[in-house]
Design a protein around this motif. Structure first.
Motif, PDB file in Angstrom:
ATOM      1  N   LEU A  71      53.070  45.532  40.796  1.00  0.00           N
ATOM      2  CA  LEU A  71      52.358  45.962  40.315  1.00  0.00           C
ATOM      3  C   LEU A  71      51.456  44.779  39.363  1.00  0.00           C
ATOM      4  CD1 LEU A  71      54.108  49.202  38.269  1.00  0.00           C
ATOM      5  CD2 LEU A  71      52.187  48.787  40.309  1.00  0.00           C
ATOM      6  N   ALA A  72      51.531  44.179  39.039  1.00  0.00           N
ATOM      7  CA  ALA A  72      50.966  42.707  38.465  1.00  0.00           C
ATOM      8  C   ALA A  72      50.040  41.979  39.340  1.00  0.00           C
ATOM      9  CB  ALA A  72      52.491  41.934  37.145  1.00  0.00           C
ATOM     10  N   LYS A  73      50.826  41.789  40.128  1.00  0.00           N
ATOM     11  CA  LYS A  73      50.395  40.690  41.162  1.00  0.00           C
ATOM     12  C   LYS A  73      49.254  42.119  41.852  1.00  0.00           C
ATOM     13  CE  LYS A  73      52.419  39.442  44.924  1.00  0.00           C
ATOM     14  NZ  LYS A  73      53.269  38.696  45.136  1.00  0.00           N
ATOM     15  N   LEU A  74      49.376  42.906  42.030  1.00  0.00           N
ATOM     16  CA  LEU A  74      48.230  43.828  41.874  1.00  0.00           C
ATOM     17  C   LEU A  74      46.810  44.306  41.479  1.00  0.00           C
ATOM     18  CD1 LEU A  74      49.600  48.119  43.322  1.00  0.00           C
ATOM     19  CD2 LEU A  74      48.301  46.427  45.141  1.00  0.00           C
ATOM     20  N   ARG A  75      47.564  44.273  40.132  1.00  0.00           N
ATOM     21  CA  ARG A  75      46.302  44.013  38.836  1.00  0.00           C
ATOM     22  C   ARG A  75      45.422  42.384  39.131  1.00  0.00           C
ATOM     23  NH1 ARG A  75      50.485  46.252  35.616  1.00  0.00           N
ATOM     24  NH2 ARG A  75      51.450  43.724  35.043  1.00  0.00           N
ATOM     25  N   GLU A  76      46.264  41.243  39.234  1.00  0.00           N
ATOM     26  CA  GLU A  76      45.061  39.945  40.010  1.00  0.00           C
ATOM     27  C   GLU A  76      44.195  40.507  40.842  1.00  0.00           C
ATOM     28  OE1 GLU A  76      48.375  37.226  40.645  1.00  0.00           O
ATOM     29  OE2 GLU A  76      48.859  37.259  38.772  1.00  0.00           O
ATOM     30  N   TYR A  77      44.666  41.343  42.081  1.00  0.00           N
ATOM     31  CA  TYR A  77      43.746  41.974  43.217  1.00  0.00           C
ATOM     32  C   TYR A  77      43.053  42.858  42.398  1.00  0.00           C
ATOM     33  CZ  TYR A  77      47.987  39.983  46.250  1.00  0.00           C
ATOM     34  OH  TYR A  77      48.677  39.232  46.652  1.00  0.00           O
ATOM     35  N   LYS A  78      42.361  43.741  41.901  1.00  0.00           N
ATOM     36  CA  LYS A  78      42.098  44.695  41.650  1.00  0.00           C
ATOM     37  C   LYS A  78      40.862  43.563  40.505  1.00  0.00           C
ATOM     38  CE  LYS A  78      44.535  48.484  41.234  1.00  0.00           C
ATOM     39  NZ  LYS A  78      45.627  49.634  40.037  1.00  0.00           N
ATOM     40  N   SER A  79      41.459  42.636  40.131  1.00  0.00           N
ATOM     41  CA  SER A  79      40.138  41.918  39.063  1.00  0.00           C
ATOM     42  C   SER A  79      39.701  41.218  40.555  1.00  0.00           C
ATOM     43  CB  SER A  79      40.910  41.084  38.213  1.00  0.00           C
ATOM     44  OG  SER A  79      39.808  40.076  37.472  1.00  0.00           O
ATOM     45  N   ASP A  80      40.132  40.531  41.346  1.00  0.00           N
ATOM     46  CA  ASP A  80      39.415  39.533  42.685  1.00  0.00           C
ATOM     47  C   ASP A  80      38.454  40.817  42.678  1.00  0.00           C
ATOM     48  OD1 ASP A  80      40.721  37.646  42.070  1.00  0.00           O
ATOM     49  OD2 ASP A  80      42.800  37.690  43.458  1.00  0.00           O
ATOM     50  N   LEU A  81      38.818  41.773  43.339  1.00  0.00           N
ATOM     51  CA  LEU A  81      37.809  43.019  43.976  1.00  0.00           C
ATOM     52  C   LEU A  81      36.491  43.067  43.273  1.00  0.00           C
ATOM     53  CD1 LEU A  81      37.703  44.031  46.447  1.00  0.00           C
ATOM     54  CD2 LEU A  81      38.427  46.077  45.845  1.00  0.00           C
ATOM     55  N   ASN A  82      37.259  43.563  41.496  1.00  0.00           N
ATOM     56  CA  ASN A  82      35.863  43.423  41.034  1.00  0.00           C
ATOM     57  C   ASN A  82      34.944  42.135  41.166  1.00  0.00           C
ATOM     58  OD1 ASN A  82      36.781  45.981  40.436  1.00  0.00           O
ATOM     59  ND2 ASN A  82      38.049  45.250  38.691  1.00  0.00           N
ATOM     60  N   ASN A  83      35.651  41.185  40.772  1.00  0.00           N
ATOM     61  CA  ASN A  83      34.378  40.144  40.868  1.00  0.00           C
ATOM     62  C   ASN A  83      33.896  40.257  42.387  1.00  0.00           C
ATOM     63  OD1 ASN A  83      35.497  39.136  38.835  1.00  0.00           O
ATOM     64  ND2 ASN A  83      37.228  37.712  39.421  1.00  0.00           N
ATOM     65  N   VAL A  84      34.021  40.710  43.713  1.00  0.00           N
ATOM     66  CA  VAL A  84      33.540  40.753  44.246  1.00  0.00           C
ATOM     67  C   VAL A  84      32.279  42.255  44.235  1.00  0.00           C
ATOM     68  CG1 VAL A  84      33.031  41.595  46.766  1.00  0.00           C
ATOM     69  CG2 VAL A  84      35.285  39.939  45.703  1.00  0.00           C
ATOM     70  N   LYS A  85      32.617  42.712  43.858  1.00  0.00           N
ATOM     71  CA  LYS A  85      32.240  44.221  43.616  1.00  0.00           C
ATOM     72  C   LYS A  85      30.533  43.557  43.060  1.00  0.00           C
ATOM     73  CE  LYS A  85      35.728  48.155  43.464  1.00  0.00           C
ATOM     74  NZ  LYS A  85      36.069  49.268  42.933  1.00  0.00           N
ATOM     75  N   THR A  86      31.039  42.923  41.321  1.00  0.00           N
ATOM     76  CA  THR A  86      30.074  42.334  40.712  1.00  0.00           C
ATOM     77  C   THR A  86      29.077  41.698  41.459  1.00  0.00           C
ATOM     78  OG1 THR A  86      31.417  42.371  38.815  1.00  0.00           O
ATOM     79  CG2 THR A  86      29.616  41.163  38.322  1.00  0.00           C
ATOM     80  N   GLU A  87      29.006  40.297  42.155  1.00  0.00           N
ATOM     81  CA  GLU A  87      28.377  39.373  43.126  1.00  0.00           C
ATOM     82  C   GLU A  87      27.395  40.519  44.142  1.00  0.00           C
ATOM     83  OE1 GLU A  87      27.009  36.388  44.746  1.00  0.00           O
ATOM     84  OE2 GLU A  87      28.426  36.392  42.728  1.00  0.00           O
ATOM     85  N   VAL A  88      28.657  41.959  44.450  1.00  0.00           N
ATOM     86  CA  VAL A  88      27.423  42.582  45.485  1.00  0.00           C
ATOM     87  C   VAL A  88      26.389  43.470  44.372  1.00  0.00           C
ATOM     88  CG1 VAL A  88      27.212  44.811  47.276  1.00  0.00           C
ATOM     89  CG2 VAL A  88      28.992  42.975  47.122  1.00  0.00           C
ATOM     90  N   LYS A  89      26.741  43.756  43.479  1.00  0.00           N
ATOM     91  CA  LYS A  89      25.292  44.232  42.339  1.00  0.00           C
ATOM     92  C   LYS A  89      24.399  43.553  42.509  1.00  0.00           C
ATOM     93  CE  LYS A  89      28.595  47.851  40.162  1.00  0.00           C
ATOM     94  NZ  LYS A  89      29.135  48.217  39.290  1.00  0.00           N
ATOM     95  N   ARG A  90      24.531  41.783  42.284  1.00  0.00           N
ATOM     96  CA  ARG A  90      23.987  41.297  41.952  1.00  0.00           C
ATOM     97  C   ARG A  90      23.010  40.872  43.129  1.00  0.00           C
ATOM     98  NH1 ARG A  90      22.941  36.275  42.303  1.00  0.00           N
ATOM     99  NH2 ARG A  90      24.792  35.822  43.056  1.00  0.00           N
TER     100      ARG A  90
END
Length: 220
Positions: A71-90
């Motif tokens: 679950l700790a590893k999944l939190r890191e993956y979710k954070s990375d994916l959120n960064n990608v989402k932010t970039e796509v929004k930009r």
């Protein structure tokens, strides 16, 4: 670690790396090519979110010590994916703004002042429509995520109930085995008691006959 989790993790890592490369490529593109690349990235994001949900469900079904690490590893993956989402929004915001501006410039009205005012009004209307559309998309996405979380919660409850039923089944099976063994023991004891009764009866009969013979010979 679960083999299923590792398979999902490999797929996610490959997909995440691919999405990062495509975001970098989209930043260097313009027009329709940029829109197409952004659309591909958004599709990849949906696939990545699906893989994260699968990994989350698999992790929660494992032992507590392994579960905490995953679950700790999944939190890191979710954070990375959120960064990608932010970039796509930009990238999407920049693309939408340029597209709206190009549409306004292509109107080409004869009167420069009138055209400028009309372009500003259309730009404001387009921006407002984009904002409303973005809000609706956010609400829809929020509803979808809440539904997915509810589904994950229901699946977890069903998994726990399944484990409880399996435990109860195993307990009942053990009770049946104990009852069967007890029944066999009681049957064996009953047979021994009957056999002992016959033996005792036979001995008593022999004693009675012997006493009778002794009395007979003595009296005679």
């Amino acid at each position: 670690m679960s083999d299923v989790f590792e398979r999902y993790e490999r797929q996610y890592c490959e997909l995440s790396s691919n999405l990062s490369r495509k975001c970098t490529a989209a930043a260097a593109l313009n027009g329709e090519q940029k829109k197409q690349m952004i659309s591909i990235v958004k599709t990849g994001i949906d696939e990545a979110e699906s893989l994260i949900r699968k990994m989350d469900l698999e992790a929660r079904s494992l032992q507590p010590n392994v579960k905490a690490v995953l679950l700790a590893k999944l939190r890191e993956y979710k954070s990375d994916l959120n960064n990608v989402k932010t970039e796509v929004k930009r990238l999407s915001s920049g693309g939408n703004y340029l597209s709206a501006r190009d549409d306004l410039l292509e109107s080409g009205m004869a009167d420069t002042l009138t055209a400028s005012n009309d372009q500003k009004a259309r730009l404001m209307m387009s921006t407002e429509r984009l904002n409303h559309t973005g809000d609706r998309i956010k609400e829809s996405r929020k509803t979808m995520l809440e539904t997915e979380e509810l589904g994950v919660s229901i699946l977890q409850d069903l998994h726990q109930q399944r484990q409880s039923l399996l435990h109860a089944h195993n307990t009942l099976h053990g009770v049946d085995d104990n009852i069967g063994r007890s029944k066999r023991i009681l049957t064996s004891m009953s047979r021994r008691m009957n056999r002992n009764k016959w033996i005792i009866g036979f001995i008593i009969a022999i004693l009675i006959i012997a006493i009778a013979l002794i009395l007979y010979f003595k009296l005679k």
